[in-house]
Design a protein around this motif. Structure first.
Motif, short mmCIF file in Angstrom:
data_model
loop_
_atom_site.label_atom_id
_atom_site.label_comp_id
_atom_site.label_asym_id
_atom_site.label_seq_id
_atom_site.Cartn_x
_atom_site.Cartn_y
_atom_site.Cartn_z
N LYS A 28 11.21 -4.78 -0.85
CA LYS A 28 10.21 -4.50 -1.88
C LYS A 28 9.99 -3.00 -1.97
O LYS A 28 9.36 -2.39 -1.11
CB LYS A 28 8.91 -5.23 -1.56
N LEU A 29 10.49 -2.40 -3.04
CA LEU A 29 10.46 -0.95 -3.19
C LEU A 29 9.56 -0.49 -4.32
O LEU A 29 9.55 0.70 -4.66
CB LEU A 29 11.89 -0.42 -3.41
N ARG A 35 0.83 -1.21 0.00
CA ARG A 35 0.00 0.00 0.00
C ARG A 35 0.86 1.25 0.00
O ARG A 35 0.53 2.25 -0.65
CB ARG A 35 -0.93 -0.02 1.21
N ALA A 36 1.96 1.22 0.73
CA ALA A 36 2.87 2.36 0.73
C ALA A 36 3.48 2.57 -0.65
O ALA A 36 3.57 3.71 -1.14
CB ALA A 36 3.98 2.13 1.77
N ASN A 37 3.91 1.48 -1.30
CA ASN A 37 4.49 1.61 -2.63
C ASN A 37 3.49 2.17 -3.63
O ASN A 37 3.84 3.02 -4.47
CB ASN A 37 5.01 0.25 -3.11
N THR A 71 4.59 8.02 4.41
CA THR A 71 4.53 6.76 3.65
C THR A 71 5.89 6.10 3.57
O THR A 71 6.02 4.87 3.73
CB THR A 71 3.96 7.02 2.25
N LEU A 72 6.93 6.89 3.31
CA LEU A 72 8.29 6.34 3.30
C LEU A 72 8.63 5.74 4.65
O LEU A 72 9.23 4.65 4.74
CB LEU A 72 9.30 7.44 2.96
N PHE A 73 8.24 6.44 5.71
CA PHE A 73 8.53 5.92 7.04
C PHE A 73 7.83 4.59 7.27
O PHE A 73 8.43 3.64 7.78
CB PHE A 73 8.11 6.92 8.11
N LEU A 74 6.55 4.52 6.93
CA LEU A 74 5.80 3.27 7.16
C LEU A 74 6.40 2.12 6.37
O LEU A 74 6.54 1.00 6.89
CB LEU A 74 4.33 3.47 6.79
#
Length: 620
Positions: free
Chosen positions: A159-160, A113-115, A138-141
């Protein structure tokens, strides 16, 4: 991770300035196409909330119960009462164990979801400042979810980018050094983008100081798990940023931290970041916790807050606390409910019973009256980062770089002074010395403690043997004495006389470390290790701390030799209302070298060609 997750907008948000808890106020919505989403601040915030929601997934495999309790249990603080269960905390689960599978999948769902959000931010027409704030969170999560994965599983897929289709399933394990590097990179970028806690005025959304505090933790873990001391200066720098911000401070009352979390009261000074579980005014849970009905004082009466009482403390942990440390009797309950029914009142645990007391940092009796009779679920918040933790991390990192310093010693003393009630109760009565046992008493005489300038007088009781006073027990140490008070002993029935005693009062420096506790880097390191356990016991840190310090296996081996000797037998436990007994040793006997990591879930190995069976963690 195998699922084609798509755009799973599971919640709706109000505005970019609402709290994380307010995110979780709607039932799941239908999926929408990325091409038509991410167009408004509300849509971006909803997508962000979906990433946050995996912290408290209702499958109970993250902080609702598994990561908060089971994953950390059977350390040198507490153990699962039912040693015959199949559980991670009994060290007898397999790679097909549901909580291993679900926790892994939940964490990668949060990453997915963040990606998705990160990949669609740039094309959004929303104002750049809003996008930057959301990018930071989002980056932090994404980094935090990777941090939990690498902490428990070691090498994991990094996974980026989002899954591109149903055939995009080949994700090999990434060496943990590379995973840590990416975590630190993402969090460092996030630190410059996220808001301060004053903007959110809550601790559910990650703040600037929250990122800094977690970065200090990540660097300490990297230093230990990678055996690389170069991370210690970074850990010290990030912790110092939190301290120097001046935003945070210790709550003067230790127990109030956890009462606040049970009552859903925000405390952004002490509690920098929490998982905020939520129940709306209509009584509907949007994401809920199960740890609140699992951890605590056993109570079968639903109307008084049902509690399984599944976790009990070791006597060695009880004995780790010093005389006057207020944290002990809050973390480790000093009483139990008569007949395991809270409506029947409490029974004080005999002082000699130091094993098998319940771990009870959060108590359902403090929950809202409309919630307390819900049997299994609740809205108690879970602390992910407290200011006390930051002070202890700052001390630890500084010690590893410089050895004991005035600053690092003072950081530990700040935590200890709160623990001993310096601000809360000031100086109090800490000992009573019998100067005359008296004679001829037939009933325990009364003790009156007067004078000394106290705002609250101390109280005490006497114990008789053959008509003489053989012990005086302090029942309340009083508060804010300025000088030693006077003790008067009076016969309760006019029979007997002569009893006399004097008292001493505490000093505000009594809580501070003694020089012997910081004579060297190694000595001070052990002092900090012990202090972390006393301060943060039951909060999900201990096992991971033991992992990073490299002493988990030796600690468990020692407990195997200690528990059968010191734990009470079944009949004694029954008398005291507890089930703690020598069988508590069984989880520790099950431990082997494999247990410093969780197994890669069997479903992942089956479906992900990037992780063959040969790549499973050793021993699994």
């Amino acid at each position: 991770m195998k699922k084609n997750i798509g755009i799973l907008i599971s919640v709706i948000a109000l505005s970019a300035t609402t709290s994380c808890k307010k995110f979780l106020t709607q039932l799941p919505q239908d999926s929408v196409a990325p091409q038509t989403y991410y167009s408004t601040p509300e849509q971006l915030t909803a997508a962000l909330a979906a990433a946050y929601s995996e912290l408290g997934n209702t499958d109970e495999a993250t902080y609702s119960r598994f990561l908060s309790l089971e994953a950390n249990a059977s350390n040198d603080e507490y153990y699962l009462r039912s040693s015959s269960s199949i559980a991670a905390s009994v060290y007898n689960a397999s790679p097909s164990y549901a909580n291993f599978i679900n926790c892994w999948n939940d964490l990668y769902t949060g990453i997915e979801r963040a990606n998705l959000l990160l990949e669609n931010l740039d094309q959004s027409p929303v104002a750049q400042a809003t996008k930057d704030e959301i990018r930071g969170e989002t980056l932090f999560l994404r980094a935090y979810y990777h941090f939990i994965l690498v902490s428990y599983w070691g090498d994991v897929p990094l996974k980026l980018k989002s899954t591109q289709g149903v055939t995009d399933v080949n994700f090999p394990r990434t060496p943990k050094k590379q995973v840590y590097a990416q975590i630190i990179k993402d969090m460092t970028t996030a630190e410059g983008l996220v808001n301060t806690s004053a903007v959110w005025n809550n601790n559910g959304r990650i703040s600037k100081t929250g990122v800094e505090g977690v970065l200090s933790r990540v660097c300490l873990h990297a230093a230990g798990r990678l055996a690389d001391a170069s991370y210690y200066p970074q850990a010290a720098t990030w912790a110092q940023k939190v301290i120097s911000s001046g935003i945070h401070s210790l709550n003067t009352d230790y127990k109030q931290i956890f009462i606040n979390e049970s009552q859903d009261v925000e405390d952004i000074k002490e509690c920098i970041w929490e998982v905020e579980f939520y129940r709306d005014v209509a009584g509907i849970y949007r994401n809920y916790e199960r740890f609140g009905s699992t951890l605590g004082i056993n109570n079968t009466n639903i109307d008084y807050g049902f509690m399984q009482g599944q976790y009990e403390c070791l006597g060695t942990y009880y004995n780790l606390f010093g005389k006057g440390d207020l944290r002990r009797d809050w973390t480790i309950t000093p009483f139990y409910y008569s007949g395991n029914d809270a409506s029947k009142g409490t029974i004080t645990t005999p002082a000699a019973s130091t094993w098998g007391r319940y771990l009870a940092k959060w108590r359902r009796s403090y929950q809202n009256a409309a919630i307390i009779n819900v049997k299994n679920v609740g809205p108690t918040n879970w602390p992910l980062l407290r200011y006390a933790d930051v002070l202890l991390m700052a001390a630890e990192a500084d010690n590893e770089v410089n050895g004991p310093t005035t600053n690092s010693i003072n950081y530990v003393n700040l935590v200890r002074e709160r623990a001993y009630g310096n601000v809360l109760i000031g100086r109090n009565v800490n000992s009573v010395t019998i100067t005359n046992a008296g004679t001829g008493y037939t009933v325990a005489p009364t003790v009156t403690i007067t004078g000394g300038g106290a705002t609250k007088a101390a109280t005490a009781t006497t114990t008789l043997t053959s008509g003489k006073i053989t012990a005086i027990t302090i029942t309340d140490p009083g508060a804010f004495y300025t000088s030693a008070p006077t003790v008067t002993i009076t016969s309760a029935n006019g029979v007997g006389s002569g009893g006399a005693a004097t008292v001493t009062i505490s000093s505000l420096t009594d809580a501070d470390l003694l020089p012997a506790q910081y004579t060297s880097k190694a000595v001070f390191r052990q002092t900090i290790m012990d202090e972390r356990s006393r301060e943060l016991g039951g909060e999900g840190h201990r096992k991971l701390d033991l992992f990073r310090w490299g002493n988990f296996l030796s600690t468990v081996a020692n407990l195997v030799t200690v528990i059968p000797v010191q734990a009470p037998n079944a009949s004694a436990s029954s008398t005291y209302g507890y089930t703690g007994r020598a069988s508590a040793v069984q989880p520790y006997k099950n431990v082997s070298n494999r247990d410093t990591l969780f197994p890669i879930p069997v479903t992942e190995i089956t479906l992900n060609p990037g992780i063959p069976f040969s790549a499973q963690n050793p021993g699994w």
